[in-house]
Each structure stands twice: as structure tokens, then as C-alpha cells.
Design an enzyme around this catalytic site. Structure first.
Site, mmCIF file in Angstrom:
data_model
loop_
_atom_site.group_PDB
_atom_site.id
_atom_site.type_symbol
_atom_site.label_atom_id
_atom_site.label_comp_id
_atom_site.label_asym_id
_atom_site.label_seq_id
_atom_site.Cartn_x
_atom_site.Cartn_y
_atom_site.Cartn_z
ATOM 1 N N LYS A 214 -5.626 -1.333 5.615
ATOM 2 C CA LYS A 214 -5.352 -0.409 6.711
ATOM 3 C C LYS A 214 -5.945 0.977 6.384
ATOM 4 C CE LYS A 214 -1.537 1.822 9.084
ATOM 5 N NZ LYS A 214 -0.125 1.883 9.386
ATOM 6 N N GLU A 220 -5.948 -1.312 -5.548
ATOM 7 C CA GLU A 220 -6.166 -2.728 -5.868
ATOM 8 C C GLU A 220 -7.303 -3.301 -5.027
ATOM 9 O OE1 GLU A 220 -3.300 -1.306 -5.294
ATOM 10 O OE2 GLU A 220 -1.705 -2.131 -6.574
ATOM 11 N N GLY A 280 1.458 -2.003 7.981
ATOM 12 C CA GLY A 280 0.821 -3.061 7.194
ATOM 13 C C GLY A 280 1.575 -4.379 7.280
ATOM 14 N N ARG A 281 2.884 -4.322 7.115
ATOM 15 C CA ARG A 281 3.682 -5.563 7.096
ATOM 16 C C ARG A 281 3.891 -6.154 8.491
ATOM 17 N NH1 ARG A 281 6.096 -1.073 5.503
ATOM 18 N NH2 ARG A 281 7.948 -0.271 6.555
ATOM 19 N N GLU A 366 10.517 -3.847 2.417
ATOM 20 C CA GLU A 366 9.757 -2.594 2.533
ATOM 21 C C GLU A 366 10.236 -1.839 3.781
ATOM 22 O OE1 GLU A 366 5.292 -2.267 3.060
ATOM 23 O OE2 GLU A 366 5.358 -1.982 0.907
ATOM 24 N N HIS A 397 16.933 -28.444 -6.224
ATOM 25 C CA HIS A 397 16.986 -28.860 -7.633
ATOM 26 C C HIS A 397 16.848 -27.669 -8.564
ATOM 27 C CE1 HIS A 397 16.955 -33.130 -6.654
ATOM 28 N NE2 HIS A 397 16.249 -32.746 -5.605
ATOM 29 N N LYS A 521 2.469 4.426 -7.692
ATOM 30 C CA LYS A 521 1.010 4.521 -7.511
ATOM 31 C C LYS A 521 0.478 5.772 -8.195
ATOM 32 C CE LYS A 521 0.635 2.569 -2.836
ATOM 33 N NZ LYS A 521 0.322 2.894 -1.445
HETATM 34 O O1 F6P Z 1 1.784 0.319 -0.998
HETATM 35 C C1 F6P Z 1 2.385 -0.343 0.054
HETATM 36 C C2 F6P Z 1 1.418 -0.577 1.167
HETATM 37 O O2 F6P Z 1 1.125 0.620 1.775
HETATM 38 C C3 F6P Z 1 1.928 -1.587 2.169
HETATM 39 O O3 F6P Z 1 2.788 -1.044 3.090
HETATM 40 C C4 F6P Z 1 0.647 -2.098 2.732
HETATM 41 O O4 F6P Z 1 0.826 -3.299 3.436
HETATM 42 C C5 F6P Z 1 -0.157 -2.254 1.468
HETATM 43 O O5 F6P Z 1 0.201 -1.141 0.685
HETATM 44 C C6 F6P Z 1 -1.646 -2.303 1.641
HETATM 45 O O6 F6P Z 1 -2.120 -1.154 2.279
HETATM 46 P P1 F6P Z 1 -3.557 -1.115 2.903
HETATM 47 O O7 F6P Z 1 -3.629 -2.145 3.976
HETATM 48 O O8 F6P Z 1 -3.715 0.278 3.431
HETATM 49 O O9 F6P Z 1 -4.553 -1.413 1.817
#
Ligand code: F6P
Length: 559
Positions: A214, A220, A280-281, A366, A397, A521
Site C-alpha cells: 500500500k 520487508e 491493508g488488512r 490489528e 488431535h 519498525k
Molecule cells: O506494519 C503493519 C502494516 O502497515 C499493515 O497494516 C499492512 O498490511 C502491512 O504493514 C503492509 O503494509 P504495506 O502494504 O504498506 O506494505
């Protein structure tokens, strides 16, 4: 976009008449499913509801007529319906980020209208959808080819959180709908193992990378995207293939931040946008679902969106007494705040839903893992249960022991489908019937248990009678649907989105921000320098962190 919503302060649920009534009801409540069901032969019918294709049985929950009435009173007192309408209308209900919350606009049918801040949102959504569908058709048909003219058959989605969990969960859930010959993979973790292992056997001439973020600033995702691009170019060079123009054919992006996409080196023409009003979620039904749209095709993706929309309509228009997301959200509040349930299990009896609990963890935790309200004041009640789960029957199980006989109350949602994807037989035995037998058995055992006298009647040795007693009266919800189709998956996701919303409104939470992820972060940046050996940075650390870093450095020196 939209109007500020600060004029709408949260209402303290504890100060409502309904809260007091619920507290009294809970104090005097003797949960006894055996009696409840035998005294009221209509209990199952009375507390079973339909939402779209979902058949939702709340009769093995702690609902009684009085509890239901008080929960609905609570919803009225804290103005759930008004806030729902504000969300659907595009008001700025995400106040800490000053944003509208319009994921529900992503699944409105073409031709619907919703103007927010002078912009026709639904038309905007459908113009991006059409570009995604067009691209998906080209990839699926082999019209979109790679640098050496070969069709692209391995789609690698690089994203994390909402830019990963939704697509991977839905891809796994809808595998029977995936075009044969197409394979989707997902890279999310910054652990180099993820990118290394996922790309190990990928053919660079046939790969399509989708960089989904987003913000397009997530450490990452950008690190993994750079690694993927390096790997890709190196592979081509080693094979003697020209790299000119290769990135444009093999990399596309999904983001709200097209400037950053261009900075990364992806042509914004090859980017699919969405908007800051999609969290995002809550984004699997936006361009973030591009990998899924390619895999299952535009028609199935449209069905997926239609499923979400069916539940949106149900949430907005069905009477409160039959409104499934409302009732389930309120029930969760009842368990969390009045029964002190700290966790909530979600147990899909569908192997294809094996990533559904992980997806729900981000959606619910979240969203509602917050300690202050949308006006900045402290929450007045406990908030945010831990959601967790595994597909049945594997969980049976493993951890069901604790749900059946442990000392903690764990409300659980059971999900199953009438029709199997693989109608297999074991001799005369239909294996899906065996599976569903387990599904029905678990909620029955949890509700009705087994008494001491029943255990004794089985001839059990006296010393182990108590160990073999099942107390029962454990609350569950059973959700069934005809089959796990794209539409039904969309319905299930929308159901949980709205359950989460209802809980957030009762608690006065802004369910659409996520400030709690920021500190880690920020610290990771400083600590990465320390890990790399920056002496001043190491010296600044607390003694525990310092000794852990020193252990790491010692081990790396040794190896
Ligand atoms: O760090 C949490 C977050 O902001 C989530 O809410 C989001 O889904 C995820 O990181 C990834 O963010 P992006 O889509 O901006 O890379």
C-alpha cells in the site's frame, strides 16, 4: 476525503443501561445447554440465521432471549448503526489517520454510485478493476509474455501483512478455481530464507513478480523486491539473455503510492492503484488481489467481490434481530467483557481454509488490539481477544483438549461446507461425511458434555471418573455454506470484517489504524546498525539487547 468525524465521540459502553443489564444477566446466568435445548425445542430454529449463502447457528452460544435483547440495546446505545452508515458513506471514521474507511466500496457493483469528497468512488474502483481484469486475461491466455517470448506461469506476490495474508489465504482457499498451469507463490518475511527458498526452482523466463505494498515503503517488501529483481537480472545474464526491458515485462506493482513505484523502477503503467481509504488488512478485494485475479480469472474474482457485497447488504439492511455480523460481534463482546474470554478460536473444517485463521489474526487483532479510543481517551473496558485456530480435524488431535476440559472459556467458531471438492469414498464410506461427522460431534460435545453418571455408566474405574467428565456448556457458533466458492469466501471475509467493526464500535476503538506496529519498525532500523557492528549503537542498548547482539556476533565469528 469525506467529512471529519471528530464531532462523534465514543460512547462509554459501561455507562449504558444495557451494560448494567448484561452484567446482571451474566451474574445470574446458569448456562445449561441440556436444559435450554430440552425446554425450548425451537432453540435451534430461533437462533439460526441466514446471511447470503451462510447458514449460521448461534443456538450453542450463550444467547438467550434476554441476552439477545440486552446486546441489541447495547448496540443501539453505542450507535453501531450510525457508525456503520458513516463508514459506508465515506465519513472520516479513521480519525487518527484522518481517512475514510471505504473497503465496502471496493465490492459495489458497476453502476452503483458513491460520491465522497467530490469523487465518484465506485467508477474509480471499476476503472482499476477493468485494468486488472484486462491484465489478468493477458497473463492467463499467454498474450502477455516475458522477455524471451514465453508465457508467464509462475506468479510471485511480494508483500507483507495485508498485502500478503489476504492474497495467500484466498489463493489457498480457491485452489480448485486456479487455472491449470498457473502457480502462485508468496514472499513476505524479511528472513532471507523466504525469498531464497521461494525462488530456488523458479524459471526466470516465466516468472511474473507482483510487488504489493500500500505504502511502497515497507522494509520487508522493498528489500525482498530488490532481492527478487537482483536474482531475476542475474539469472538472465547468466543465461546470456539481454536484460533490456526485462523488468517491465516481469514486474508489476500494486500500491497507493505510484511515485515510490516509479522510484523503484517499475513503470507506473504497470501498476494497479488503490486508495488510502482501504486499510491493508481490508485490501484483498482491491488491486492487492491481483495475483488472485490472475489465478482464478476475472469472472471468479467478480464472484468473490459479489460475495463481499452480499454480506455488506445484509449488514446494512437486515433487521437487527437477524443481523449476523451484528449478533456475532455483540456475542464476542459478551464473551470478552462479561465472561472474561481472552481468546477466540476459529476452526475451519476445510483444508483449503488453512490460512484463514492467520488472515483473521491480522484483521481482528490489528484492528481491535487498542487501549485508547478514537478520541484519544483510554478504553473503559477490556478490548481485543486473541484470535487463533487451525483447520479441523488437525486441531482435534492437538489443542481441543483444552477447549473441552481446560479451565479457560474459549468461544469457538466452526466453519464447514456441505459439498466437498473431492467426493472421495473409503469403501462404502463417503469421506466428507466422516469429516462432517467430526464437525458436528465437536460442537455437540462442547455444548452437552458428558456427566459423571454417564461416565460411570460406561463402567469407568472410579479413580478416573472425574478425568473423563466433559463439563460441556462451551459456547460455539457453527457456520455452514453449500460449498467453498469464490462468492462464499467473499461472504466469510466480509462477515468477519463486520464482526470486527461491531466490536470496535462498542469499545470506542478506531479499528482502522495500527500505530502499535510502529515502535518495533523504528527500533529495527537502529538495531540493524548495532547488529552490523556499530559500537556506539551497541553501547546505547540495554544490557539484555546488548548481550543478545554480542552472542550473535560471537556465533557469526565462529562459523
Ligand atoms: O506494519 C503493519 C502494516 O502497515 C499493515 O497494516 C499492512 O498490511 C502491512 O504493514 C503492509 O503494509 P504495506 O502494504 O504498506 O506494505
Amino acid at each position: 476525503m469525506g467529512e471529519k468525524n471528530l464531532a462523534n465521540p465514543p460512547i462509554d459502553p459501561q455507562q449504558t443501561a444495557a451494560w448494567k443489564r448484561l452484567a446482571d444477566l451474566q451474574k445470574n446466568m446458569e448456562v445449561d445447554f441440556r436444559t435450554w435445548f430440552s425446554q425450548d425445542p425451537q432453540r435451534a430454529q430461533k437462533f439460526t440465521f441466514r446471511a447470503g449463502d451462510l447458514f449460521v447457528d448461534l443456538s450453542k452460544s450463550y444467547l438467550t432471549d434476554e441476552v439477545k435483547e440486552a446486546l441489541l440495546e447495547l448496540a443501539a446505545e453505542v450507535k453501531v448503526a450510525q457508525r456503520r452508515d458513516a463508514m459506508f458513506a465515506g465519513e472520516v471514521i479513521n480519525v487518527t489517520e484522518q481517512r475514510s474507511v471505504l473497503h465496502t466500496a471496493l465490492r459495489r457493483p458497476a453502476g452503483d454510485t458513491l460520491e465522497v469528497g467530490g469523487v465518484e468512488v465506485v467508477a474509480q474502483v471499476h476503472s482499476v478493476l477493468e485494468r486488472i481484469y484486462d491484465f489478468a486475461r493477458k497473463v492467463r491466455s499467454g498474450q502477455w509474455v516475458g522477455i524471451t517470448g514465453k508465457p508467464l506461469t509462475t506468479i510471485v506476490n511480494i508483500g507483507i501483512g495485508g498485502s500478503d495474508l489476504g492474497p495467500v489465504m484466498a489463493y489457498e482457499a480457491l485452489r480448485p478455481y486456479v487455472q491449470p498451469g498457473l502457480d502462485c507463490r508468496f514472499i513476505s518475511n524479511i528472513d532471507p530464507t523466504d525469498v531464497g527458498e521461494t525462488l530456488r526452482d523458479v524459471d526466470p523466463e516465466r516468472v511474473l513478480f507482483i510487488i504489493a505494498s500500500k505504502t511502497f515503503t515497507t522494509l520487508e517488501t522493498l528489500t525482498n523486491a530488490r532481492q527478487a529483481r537482483n536474482w531475476f537480472l542475474t539469472q538472465l545474464q547468466q543465461a546470456g539473455i539481454s536484460t533490456t526491458g526485462a523488468v517491465a515485462k516481469h514486474f508489476v506493482a500494486v500500491s497507493t503510492n505510484l511515485e515510490k513505484v516509479a522510484e523503484f523502477g517499475i513503470d507506473p503503467q504497470n501498476a494497479f492503484g488503490f486508495w488510502d481509504w482501504v486499510g491493508g488488512r481490508y485490501s484483498v478485494d482491491s488491486a492487492v488481489g491481483t495475483a488472485l485475479a490472475i489465478a482464478i480469472g476475472p469472472e471468479n474474482f467478480a464472484e468473490f467481490l459479489a460475495g463481499f457485497h452480499a454480506i455488506d447488504k445484509h449488514f446494512c439492511t437486515s433487521p437487527v434481530e437477524e443481523n449476523v455480523p451484528l449478533l456475532m460481534g455483540l456475542l464476542n463482546v459478551f464473551y470478552c467483557n462479561f465472561w472474561k474470554a481472552a481468546t477466540h478460536a476459529v476452526l475451519p473444517y476445510a483444508q483449503y481454509l488453512h490460512r484463514f485463521p492467520a488472515y483473521l489474526q491480522q484483521l481482528t487483532m490489528e484492528s481491535n488490539g487498542k487501549r485508547v479510543r478514537w478520541d484519544g481517551t483510554p478504553c473503559t473496558t477490556t478490548t481485543g481477544e486473541v484470535f487463533w485456530g487451525e483447520p479441523g480435524t488437525n486441531g482435534q488431535h492437538a489443542f481441543y483438549q483444552l477447549i473441552h476440559q481446560g479451565t479457560q472459556l474459549i468461544p469457538a467458531d466452526f466453519i464447514a461446507f456441505a459439498n466437498p471438492t473431492f467426493p472421495l469414498k473409503d469403501g462404502a464410506q463417503d469421506q466428507h461425511e466422516l469429516f462432517l461427522g467430526n464437525f458436528f460431534a465437536q460442537t455437540k460435545a462442547l455444548a452437552f458434555g458428558k456427566t459423571e453418571s454417564e461416565v460411570r455408566a460406561e463402567g469407568t474405574t472410579e479413580e478416573i471418573v472425574t478425568a473423563r467428565v466433559f463439563p460441556g456448556n462451551k459456547p460455539t457458533v457453527s457456520i455452514m455454506a453449500p460449498a467453498l466458492t469464490p462468492s462464499v469466501l467473499g461472504q466469510l471475509i466480509a462477515l468477519y470484517e463486520h464482526i470486527t467493526f461491531v466490536q470496535g464500535v462498542v469499545w470506542g476503538i478506531d479499528s482502522f489504524d495500527q500505530w502499535g506496529v510502529e515502535l518495533g519498525k523504528q527500533m529495527a532500523k537502529e538495531l540493524t546498525a548495532a547488529v552490523a557492528g556499530d559500537r556506539e549503537e551497541i553501547a546505547r542498548q540495554d544490557s539484555s539487547t546488548r548481550s543478545l547482539i554480542e552472542y550473535y556476533q560471537e556465533e557469526r565469528r565462529r562459523s
